[in-house]
Scaffold this active site. Structure first.
Site, short mmCIF file in Angstrom:
data_model
loop_
_atom_site.label_atom_id
_atom_site.label_comp_id
_atom_site.label_asym_id
_atom_site.label_seq_id
_atom_site.Cartn_x
_atom_site.Cartn_y
_atom_site.Cartn_z
N ASP A 117 0.74 -1.29 0.13
CA ASP A 117 0.03 0.00 0.06
C ASP A 117 0.83 1.22 0.12
O ASP A 117 0.27 2.32 -0.57
CB ASP A 117 -0.82 0.22 0.95
N ASP A 194 -2.29 5.69 -3.02
CA ASP A 194 -1.49 4.49 -2.37
C ASP A 194 -0.83 3.78 -3.32
O ASP A 194 -1.40 3.73 -4.72
CB ASP A 194 -2.56 3.67 -1.84
N ASP A 245 -5.49 -3.99 -7.03
CA ASP A 245 -4.93 -5.49 -7.02
C ASP A 245 -5.79 -6.54 -6.75
O ASP A 245 -5.48 -7.83 -6.49
CB ASP A 245 -3.50 -5.60 -6.27
N1 NVA Z 1 -9.97 -2.82 -1.65
C1 NVA Z 1 -10.24 -4.05 -2.70
C2 NVA Z 1 -8.81 -4.71 -2.67
C3 NVA Z 1 -8.15 -5.36 -1.82
C4 NVA Z 1 -6.82 -5.83 -2.12
C5 NVA Z 1 -11.14 -5.07 -2.19
O1 NVA Z 1 -11.62 -4.94 -1.07
O2 NVA Z 1 -11.50 -5.75 -3.12
#
Ligand code: NVA
Length: 358
Positions: A117, A194, A245
């Site tokens: 992050d 981030d 990601d």
């Molecule tokens: N905030 C996203 C990415 C987490 C890696 C999620 O909750 O799917």
């Protein structure tokens, strides 16, 4: 006769998400705290999760939760080391301590669990991200000994302008948009991003705007990296955007894994790539800090080997049929802290060079 000077191999060097992994930072959960309630936090999660943070923000995560996640991490570290990867760890920090700037105060920090992050490696440069959660303001401190060491060994070390995070950055009355138009909890008062909102494919980087990454943050990185790199802003369909990601993961030259619910318009750059939707996660129960789509938050050891949660049986089958070699590693306890293998790591060095894949 003088010997020609030999350039030492760079200690920090990674251009993409798939070159053979040689060195990685893996986060730690010890000392982790439940982040204090704030509108920037509220925007990133479904309403069902709010009360937990309203009630417990600023408290340490329960010890059994930390112990179980620590065990996941240790297993993951052993696996990486057995695969020949050098693993480094940040310092253990007690995040229960409060801190303040002249403008605001935070009852606690968060954790050192997710190096992805807050740090971005582009080539031989390691960049500290200007993250916008107040609870994360000092998170970078846990990595300072490592950063100093990498710098002493020849890496370039940069910090993006430290944001002020005054009240004016946040939309205090933020409400989740009813329609499909994206709306973000932060505005453009100062650059923030981030690192986990970016994925790297050599000369091309892909980024999503999110509740932590604004246009100014993207512009800062773009101008900083200069003409050797192109940054593409990817439109995503996500009510709580934060970190790309679990939305798109480039896994090898020409192979892109996508979240079919979020990446509904494939960026034109990927026209010649084999783009495949990830199977639905094995459980659709979202946890407090992330969605069940962390199933696709995998870490590539190289163009073939990917580390995957063993309960994601559909994903494992899918990877095999696509020519990958999935390596299972139990990580469910760690997932409760808001991420999976990709989030928990920072690939410091991958053996490869700067190329264009498009
Ligand atoms: N905030 C996203 C990415 C987490 C890696 C999620 O909750 O799917």
């Amino acid at each position: 006769m003088l010997k020609p000077l030999q350039k030492p191999a760079p200690v920090v060097c990674a251009y993409n998400e798939w070159d053979p992994l040689e060195e990685v930072v893996v986060g730690v959960v010890d000392g982790a705290c439940i982040p204090p309630w704030h509108v920037a936090l509220k925007a990133t999660m479904p309403q069902s999760q709010w009360q937990f943070f309203l009630d417990h923000g600023g408290e340490p995560f329960p010890e059994p939760m930390i112990a179980a996640a620590r065990e996941d991490l240790e297993r993951f570290v052993r696996l990486l080391e057995a695969e020949g990867v050098t693993v480094r760890r940040p310092e253990v920090v007690d995040y229960a301590r409060s801190f303040k700037t002249p403008d605001w105060e935070s009852a606690s920090g968060l954790y050192s669990a997710m190096p992805r992050d807050i740090l971005l490696v582009i080539g031989d440069e390691i960049i500290e991200a200007p993250t916008c959660w107040r609870s994360r303001y000092h998170e970078i401190d846990a990595y300072r000994p490592l950063l100093r060491e990498y710098f002493q060994q020849g890496a370039r070390w940069t910090a993006a302008p430290k944001p002020l995070l005054r009240d004016e950055l946040y939309k205090a009355d933020y409400e989740e948009p009813a329609g499909d138009e994206p709306l973000y909890v932060i505005n453009e008062v100062e650059p923030t991003f981030d690192a986990a909102d970016f994925v790297r494919c050599g000369r091309d980087l892909f980024v999503q705007k999110s509740h932590v990454t604004n246009d100014l943050g993207i512009a800062w990185l773009s101008r900083h990296l200069g003409s050797d790199y192109r940054i593409h802003v990817v439109p995503v369909h996500d009510k709580h955007p934060m970190h790309i990601d679990a939305t798109m993961m480039p896994l090898a030259p020409g192979k892109l894994l996508i979240n079919p619910e979020r990446l509904t318009r494939i960026p034109a750059a990927f026209r010649s790539w084999d783009v495949r939707p990830a199977p639905a996660p094995s459980s659709r129960a979202d946890s407090a800090l992330c969605s069940s789509w962390v199933s696709m938050n995998v870490l590539s050891l190289d163009e073939k080997r990917v580390i995957v949660e063993p309960s994601e049986t559909e994903l494992i089958r899918f990877f095999k049929s696509w020519g990958f070699e999935p390596i299972p590693c139990s990580f469910r306890n760690f997932n409760l802290f808001g991420g999976s293998f990709h989030c928990a790591t920072l690939d410091v060095r991958r053996r490869g060079e700067l190329r264009s894949y498009f």
